[in-house]
Design a protein around this motif. Sequence first.
Motif, PDB file in Angstrom:
ATOM      1  N   ASP A   1       0.864  -1.183   0.000  1.00  0.00           N
ATOM      2  CA  ASP A   1       0.000   0.000   0.000  1.00  0.00           C
ATOM      3  C   ASP A   1       0.901   1.233   0.000  1.00  0.00           C
ATOM      4  O   ASP A   1       1.408   1.649   1.037  1.00  0.00           O
ATOM      5  CB  ASP A   1      -0.906  -0.013   1.239  1.00  0.00           C
ATOM      6  CG  ASP A   1      -1.902   1.120   1.245  1.00  0.00           C
ATOM      7  OD1 ASP A   1      -1.889   1.954   0.320  1.00  0.00           O
ATOM      8  OD2 ASP A   1      -2.710   1.157   2.194  1.00  0.00           O
ATOM      9  N   LEU A   2       1.120   1.807  -1.193  1.00  0.00           N
ATOM     10  CA  LEU A   2       2.051   2.924  -1.314  1.00  0.00           C
ATOM     11  C   LEU A   2       1.497   4.218  -0.735  1.00  0.00           C
ATOM     12  O   LEU A   2       2.258   5.052  -0.250  1.00  0.00           O
ATOM     13  CB  LEU A   2       2.441   3.121  -2.779  1.00  0.00           C
ATOM     14  CG  LEU A   2       3.238   1.972  -3.393  1.00  0.00           C
ATOM     15  CD1 LEU A   2       3.461   2.213  -4.876  1.00  0.00           C
ATOM     16  CD2 LEU A   2       4.552   1.784  -2.675  1.00  0.00           C
ATOM     17  N   GLU A   3       0.191   4.387  -0.768  1.00  0.00           N
ATOM     18  CA  GLU A   3      -0.405   5.613  -0.212  1.00  0.00           C
ATOM     19  C   GLU A   3      -0.158   5.727   1.284  1.00  0.00           C
ATOM     20  O   GLU A   3       0.196   6.785   1.789  1.00  0.00           O
ATOM     21  CB  GLU A   3      -1.912   5.648  -0.479  1.00  0.00           C
ATOM     22  CG  GLU A   3      -2.266   6.100  -1.868  1.00  0.00           C
ATOM     23  CD  GLU A   3      -3.770   6.248  -2.024  1.00  0.00           C
ATOM     24  OE1 GLU A   3      -4.484   6.431  -1.012  1.00  0.00           O
ATOM     25  OE2 GLU A   3      -4.223   6.178  -3.168  1.00  0.00           O
ATOM     26  N   ASN A   4      -0.345   4.643   2.002  1.00  0.00           N
ATOM     27  CA  ASN A   4      -0.188   4.650   3.456  1.00  0.00           C
ATOM     28  C   ASN A   4       1.174   4.122   3.912  1.00  0.00           C
ATOM     29  O   ASN A   4       1.406   3.965   5.107  1.00  0.00           O
ATOM     30  CB  ASN A   4      -1.291   3.807   4.111  1.00  0.00           C
ATOM     31  CG  ASN A   4      -2.652   4.393   3.827  1.00  0.00           C
ATOM     32  OD1 ASN A   4      -2.833   5.596   3.854  1.00  0.00           O
ATOM     33  ND2 ASN A   4      -3.605   3.527   3.527  1.00  0.00           N
ATOM     34  N   LYS A   5       2.047   3.843   2.951  1.00  0.00           N
ATOM     35  CA  LYS A   5       3.381   3.314   3.238  1.00  0.00           C
ATOM     36  C   LYS A   5       3.308   2.104   4.161  1.00  0.00           C
ATOM     37  O   LYS A   5       3.878   2.080   5.248  1.00  0.00           O
ATOM     38  CB  LYS A   5       4.279   4.389   3.836  1.00  0.00           C
ATOM     39  CG  LYS A   5       4.571   5.526   2.894  1.00  0.00           C
ATOM     40  CD  LYS A   5       5.492   6.527   3.544  1.00  0.00           C
ATOM     41  CE  LYS A   5       5.758   7.681   2.617  1.00  0.00           C
ATOM     42  NZ  LYS A   5       6.609   8.689   3.236  1.00  0.00           N
ATOM     43  N   ALA A   6       2.562   1.095   3.703  1.00  0.00           N
ATOM     44  CA  ALA A   6       2.371  -0.096   4.527  1.00  0.00           C
ATOM     45  C   ALA A   6       2.463  -1.353   3.670  1.00  0.00           C
ATOM     46  O   ALA A   6       2.151  -1.342   2.479  1.00  0.00           O
ATOM     47  CB  ALA A   6       1.020  -0.046   5.225  1.00  0.00           C
ATOM     48  N   LEU A   7       2.895  -2.414   4.303  1.00  0.00           N
ATOM     49  CA  LEU A   7       2.921  -3.739   3.702  1.00  0.00           C
ATOM     50  C   LEU A   7       1.835  -4.561   4.380  1.00  0.00           C
ATOM     51  O   LEU A   7       1.805  -4.664   5.609  1.00  0.00           O
ATOM     52  CB  LEU A   7       4.293  -4.398   3.910  1.00  0.00           C
ATOM     53  CG  LEU A   7       4.445  -5.823   3.402  1.00  0.00           C
ATOM     54  CD1 LEU A   7       4.388  -5.848   1.880  1.00  0.00           C
ATOM     55  CD2 LEU A   7       5.749  -6.410   3.896  1.00  0.00           C
TER      56      LEU A   7
ATOM     57  N   ILE B   1      -2.225  -8.691   8.387  1.00  0.00           N
ATOM     58  CA  ILE B   1      -1.380  -7.900   9.267  1.00  0.00           C
ATOM     59  C   ILE B   1      -0.850  -6.728   8.442  1.00  0.00           C
ATOM     60  O   ILE B   1      -0.344  -6.922   7.342  1.00  0.00           O
ATOM     61  CB  ILE B   1      -0.194  -8.728   9.812  1.00  0.00           C
ATOM     62  CG1 ILE B   1      -0.693  -9.827  10.732  1.00  0.00           C
ATOM     63  CG2 ILE B   1       0.798  -7.822  10.537  1.00  0.00           C
ATOM     64  CD1 ILE B   1       0.402 -10.715  11.249  1.00  0.00           C
ATOM     65  N   ARG B   2      -0.984  -5.548   8.976  1.00  0.00           N
ATOM     66  CA  ARG B   2      -0.518  -4.346   8.293  1.00  0.00           C
ATOM     67  C   ARG B   2       0.747  -3.855   9.000  1.00  0.00           C
ATOM     68  O   ARG B   2       0.745  -3.581  10.186  1.00  0.00           O
ATOM     69  CB  ARG B   2      -1.602  -3.268   8.319  1.00  0.00           C
ATOM     70  CG  ARG B   2      -1.236  -1.987   7.630  1.00  0.00           C
ATOM     71  CD  ARG B   2      -2.419  -1.028   7.613  1.00  0.00           C
ATOM     72  NE  ARG B   2      -3.502  -1.553   6.802  1.00  0.00           N
ATOM     73  CZ  ARG B   2      -3.629  -1.322   5.489  1.00  0.00           C
ATOM     74  NH1 ARG B   2      -2.760  -0.580   4.869  1.00  0.00           N
ATOM     75  NH2 ARG B   2      -4.629  -1.824   4.822  1.00  0.00           N
ATOM     76  N   ILE B   3       1.826  -3.752   8.234  1.00  0.00           N
ATOM     77  CA  ILE B   3       3.103  -3.274   8.761  1.00  0.00           C
ATOM     78  C   ILE B   3       3.376  -1.912   8.152  1.00  0.00           C
ATOM     79  O   ILE B   3       3.574  -1.798   6.936  1.00  0.00           O
ATOM     80  CB  ILE B   3       4.248  -4.247   8.443  1.00  0.00           C
ATOM     81  CG1 ILE B   3       3.934  -5.630   9.005  1.00  0.00           C
ATOM     82  CG2 ILE B   3       5.572  -3.707   8.982  1.00  0.00           C
ATOM     83  CD1 ILE B   3       4.885  -6.695   8.535  1.00  0.00           C
ATOM     84  N   LYS B   4       3.371  -0.877   8.988  1.00  0.00           N
ATOM     85  CA  LYS B   4       3.630   0.471   8.486  1.00  0.00           C
ATOM     86  C   LYS B   4       5.117   0.755   8.538  1.00  0.00           C
ATOM     87  O   LYS B   4       5.815   0.351   9.458  1.00  0.00           O
ATOM     88  CB  LYS B   4       2.876   1.499   9.322  1.00  0.00           C
ATOM     89  CG  LYS B   4       1.377   1.390   9.141  1.00  0.00           C
ATOM     90  CD  LYS B   4       0.670   2.537   9.786  1.00  0.00           C
ATOM     91  CE  LYS B   4      -0.825   2.408   9.517  1.00  0.00           C
ATOM     92  NZ  LYS B   4      -1.559   3.541  10.021  1.00  0.00           N
TER      93      LYS B   4
END
Length: 78
Positions: free
Chosen positions: A55-61, A71-74
């Motif tokens: 997710d490039l907008e929120n800078k998350a994997l 699981i969201r890793i920022k």
Amino acid sequence: MFYEKLRKLGFRAHHAKQIYTYAKSVVESAKSNGGKKPVLRKLVARIDKYDYRLDLENKALVLKLHGNHEIRIKTTNL
């Protein structure tokens, strides 16, 4: 053969295929070693293209786990 059982445990379809392929290779290896009992030295997980989303907008994997969990890793500011 074990596809339905693995799916009921919550594994995704491509995971079930990979588990079966890996188990088959362990059995073939044991047969080539004179039938000795195989020893699992370490557990390994490989990330497949279906297992993550960037997710490039929120800078998350976003990692997708079995059972439809995520699981969201920022990332930190670079």
